[in-house]
Scaffold this motif. Structure first.
Motif: not given
Length: 149
Positions: A106-114, A46-54, A33-44
């Motif tokens: 920013q994605i609109q967050s759902k209004r919390k029910t009180v 790479i994961e990419i956020n598809p929303k950035h590509y779209e 959600r908050t990043t374009g991609g990440r490198y996984m140290l344990s598996t080597h």
């Protein structure tokens, strides 16, 4: 573009800009959600956020992949792969990768029910964002029974 195409593109970029092979997998991860991609140290991998590509297209994807490949190659070689390391900064500048990806709207967050509760004895009112089981909880002041209002 699917995960296979992304891996092929990552391998091409790795050979072109780094002169070294990328021997792991690259994949899209919809949970990012908050990043374009990440490198996984344990598996080597790479994961990419598809929303950035779209949203921003192939050029932004390539920029993100260059950034993650800097992490990848420096980590594999046992050199400084973190954002704060000088080796990372200089390699990123050399290959033309971006330090930060473009921000998604920013994605609109759902209004919390009180939920409102009241003690039946002392009339103390409680406001909660999570529903309470009134058979298990009592008033914190007088130990009276609660009711939802």
């Amino acid at each position: 573009m699917n995960d296979y195409d992304l891996t092929v593109l990552t391998r091409e970029l790795s050979m072109k800009y780094f002169g070294k092979p990328f021997q792991h997998q690259a994949a899209f991860n919809k949970r990012l959600r908050t990043t374009g991609g990440r490198y996984m140290l344990s598996t080597h991998n790479i994961e990419i956020n598809p929303k950035h590509y779209e949203k921003f297209g192939r050029d932004e994807l390539i920029s993100i992949l260059k950034h993650e490949l800097c992490h990848y190659h420096l980590h594999i070689e046992g050199r400084g792969y973190k954002h704060s390391d000088q080796e990372f900064k200089s390699l990123l500048e050399k290959v033309g990768g971006s330090r930060y990806c473009q921000a998604l709207p920013q994605i609109q967050s759902k209004r919390k029910t009180v939920h409102y509760y009241e003690c039946m004895s002392c009339k103390t009112r409680y406001t909660r964002y999570r529903r309470m089981d009134t058979t298990k909880f009592v008033c914190g002041k007088c130990r009276g029974n609660l009711k939802k209002i």
